[in-house]
Write a protein that holds these residues in place. Structure first.
Motif, PDB file in Angstrom:
ATOM      1  N   LEU A  54       3.330   5.853  -2.363  1.00  0.00           N
ATOM      2  CA  LEU A  54       2.604   5.055  -2.520  1.00  0.00           C
ATOM      3  C   LEU A  54       3.122   3.746  -3.808  1.00  0.00           C
ATOM      4  O   LEU A  54       3.116   4.493  -4.177  1.00  0.00           O
ATOM      5  CB  LEU A  54       1.141   6.028  -3.447  1.00  0.00           C
ATOM      6  CG  LEU A  54       0.222   6.961  -2.558  1.00  0.00           C
ATOM      7  CD1 LEU A  54      -0.429   7.604  -3.702  1.00  0.00           C
ATOM      8  CD2 LEU A  54      -0.171   6.034  -1.440  1.00  0.00           C
ATOM      9  N   CYS A  55       3.204   2.788  -2.897  1.00  0.00           N
ATOM     10  CA  CYS A  55       3.628   1.538  -3.506  1.00  0.00           C
ATOM     11  C   CYS A  55       3.524   0.404  -3.978  1.00  0.00           C
ATOM     12  O   CYS A  55       2.624   0.494  -2.457  1.00  0.00           O
ATOM     13  CB  CYS A  55       5.568   1.236  -3.161  1.00  0.00           C
ATOM     14  SG  CYS A  55       5.689   1.090  -1.800  1.00  0.00           S
ATOM     15  N   GLN A  56       3.596  -0.844  -4.464  1.00  0.00           N
ATOM     16  CA  GLN A  56       3.236  -2.154  -4.043  1.00  0.00           C
ATOM     17  C   GLN A  56       3.617  -3.143  -3.672  1.00  0.00           C
ATOM     18  O   GLN A  56       3.288  -4.248  -3.598  1.00  0.00           O
ATOM     19  CB  GLN A  56       2.570  -2.121  -5.780  1.00  0.00           C
ATOM     20  CG  GLN A  56       1.276  -1.478  -6.350  1.00  0.00           C
ATOM     21  CD  GLN A  56       0.942  -1.933  -7.886  1.00  0.00           C
ATOM     22  OE1 GLN A  56       1.012  -2.731  -8.175  1.00  0.00           O
ATOM     23  NE2 GLN A  56      -0.435  -1.072  -7.966  1.00  0.00           N
ATOM     24  N   GLN A  75       1.197  -1.407   0.121  1.00  0.00           N
ATOM     25  CA  GLN A  75       0.330   0.153  -0.115  1.00  0.00           C
ATOM     26  C   GLN A  75       0.929   0.986  -0.098  1.00  0.00           C
ATOM     27  O   GLN A  75       1.157   1.927  -0.682  1.00  0.00           O
ATOM     28  CB  GLN A  75      -0.893   0.199   1.133  1.00  0.00           C
ATOM     29  CG  GLN A  75      -2.059  -1.453   1.428  1.00  0.00           C
ATOM     30  CD  GLN A  75      -2.704  -1.298   0.575  1.00  0.00           C
ATOM     31  OE1 GLN A  75      -3.730  -0.072  -0.396  1.00  0.00           O
ATOM     32  NE2 GLN A  75      -3.346  -2.124  -0.805  1.00  0.00           N
ATOM     33  N   TYR A  76       1.458   1.545   1.168  1.00  0.00           N
ATOM     34  CA  TYR A  76       2.362   2.683   1.377  1.00  0.00           C
ATOM     35  C   TYR A  76       3.707   2.417   2.590  1.00  0.00           C
ATOM     36  O   TYR A  76       3.620   1.816   3.184  1.00  0.00           O
ATOM     37  CB  TYR A  76       2.131   3.672   1.820  1.00  0.00           C
ATOM     38  CG  TYR A  76       0.908   3.501   2.663  1.00  0.00           C
ATOM     39  CD1 TYR A  76       1.036   4.333   3.556  1.00  0.00           C
ATOM     40  CD2 TYR A  76      -0.742   3.163   2.558  1.00  0.00           C
ATOM     41  CE1 TYR A  76       1.012   4.080   5.413  1.00  0.00           C
ATOM     42  CE2 TYR A  76      -1.439   2.811   4.131  1.00  0.00           C
ATOM     43  CZ  TYR A  76      -0.650   3.389   5.317  1.00  0.00           C
ATOM     44  OH  TYR A  76      -1.062   2.811   6.247  1.00  0.00           O
ATOM     45  N   LEU A  87      -2.345  13.814  -2.564  1.00  0.00           N
ATOM     46  CA  LEU A  87      -3.833  13.068  -2.409  1.00  0.00           C
ATOM     47  C   LEU A  87      -4.447  14.122  -1.575  1.00  0.00           C
ATOM     48  O   LEU A  87      -3.465  14.668  -0.413  1.00  0.00           O
ATOM     49  CB  LEU A  87      -2.945  11.929  -1.401  1.00  0.00           C
ATOM     50  CG  LEU A  87      -4.319  10.645  -1.029  1.00  0.00           C
ATOM     51  CD1 LEU A  87      -4.930  10.310  -2.491  1.00  0.00           C
ATOM     52  CD2 LEU A  87      -4.060  10.121  -0.175  1.00  0.00           C
ATOM     53  N   ARG A 129       3.695   9.156  -6.351  1.00  0.00           N
ATOM     54  CA  ARG A 129       2.912   7.552  -7.466  1.00  0.00           C
ATOM     55  C   ARG A 129       4.179   7.005  -7.529  1.00  0.00           C
ATOM     56  O   ARG A 129       4.826   7.222  -7.722  1.00  0.00           O
ATOM     57  CB  ARG A 129       1.651   8.872  -7.334  1.00  0.00           C
ATOM     58  CG  ARG A 129       0.550   9.698  -6.923  1.00  0.00           C
ATOM     59  CD  ARG A 129      -0.241  10.051  -7.372  1.00  0.00           C
ATOM     60  NE  ARG A 129      -1.414  10.915  -6.882  1.00  0.00           N
ATOM     61  CZ  ARG A 129      -2.221  10.942  -6.854  1.00  0.00           C
ATOM     62  NH1 ARG A 129      -2.016   8.986  -6.317  1.00  0.00           N
ATOM     63  NH2 ARG A 129      -2.974  11.361  -5.961  1.00  0.00           N
ATOM     64  N   VAL A 178       2.635  13.641  -2.322  1.00  0.00           N
ATOM     65  CA  VAL A 178       2.745  12.161  -2.194  1.00  0.00           C
ATOM     66  C   VAL A 178       3.984  11.993  -3.175  1.00  0.00           C
ATOM     67  O   VAL A 178       3.938  12.403  -4.250  1.00  0.00           O
ATOM     68  CB  VAL A 178       1.954  11.280  -2.525  1.00  0.00           C
ATOM     69  CG1 VAL A 178       1.266  11.264  -1.154  1.00  0.00           C
ATOM     70  CG2 VAL A 178       0.978  11.896  -3.938  1.00  0.00           C
TER      71      VAL A 178
END
Length: 198
Positions: A37-39, A23-24, A59, A66, A64
């Motif tokens: 924000l990262c997966q 998520q983050y 955001l 992204r 942030v």
């Protein structure tokens, strides 16, 4: 520094203060706190050093990164928490690790998180939240307990973009320490004992 540094694809060497895999992550670099924000799902701990690459954006009014990706470069010291000032609503603290003390006014939980309502006495009450799947240890807390907390400062904005409140995003149940348990002789218990005696 971040607002001038990150003009296209951004990169920095930072210290992790909070991670929600997939998520983050929140990172600090000196006086700056940034939400990325990262997966990625690799496990990061507070104090880990990372290099981050991402696209700068917003955001709401929060800055942030992204579509960020990161690389862990080593283990460092977790940054010291900033004592929450009496004028607690301060957008400059966004994303930074802060500490606070206060009285627990209420505790509730959803499927996703614990929510504590804290009265710091010197300023209006604020919320402290913790992801539910991280621990159920907060369920033993009692209302009127005096608590010491550490968490990441998150500003909340109204519909016109004006900051109106804040909350602390806790990392684990260990971010909450009971400094003083509630007095046993509450008004309700006093009345109950009197009723029994009568």
């Amino acid at each position: 520094p971040y607002t001038t540094l990150f003009r296209s694809r951004a990169r920095g060497a930072d210290t992790v203060v909070l991670s929600d895999p997939g998520q983050y992550i929140y990172v600090e670099d000196g006086a700056d706190g940034v939400l990325a924000l990262c997966q990625q799902t690799s496990d990061l701990r507070p104090g880990d050093r990372v290099e981050i690459v991402g696209f700068p954006g917003h955001l709401g009014r929060k800055f942030v990164l992204r579509d960020a990706v990161y690389r862990r470069t080593g283990k460092g010291q977790e940054p010291p928490a900033i004592a929450l000032p009496p004028s607690a609503l301060n957008p400059d603290l966004q994303g930074l690790l802060v500490s606070a003390t206060g009285t627990l006014l209420n505790i509730e939980h959803t499927e996703d998180e614990w929510r504590l309502l804290i009265d710091p006495i010197v300023s209006p009450p604020f919320k402290a939240v913790l992801a539910r799947d991280s621990s159920d240890a907060l369920g033993v807390l009692n209302v009127d307990s005096r608590l010491a907390l550490e968490g990441v400062y998150e500003v909340e904005y109204d519909e016109v973009g004006k900051p109106h409140s804040f909350q602390l995003r806790l990392r684990s149940a260990s971010d909450v320490i009971v400094k003083r348990a509630p007095a046993w002789w509450t008004p309700g218990r006093t009345l109950a004992v009197m009723a029994v005696v009568i």
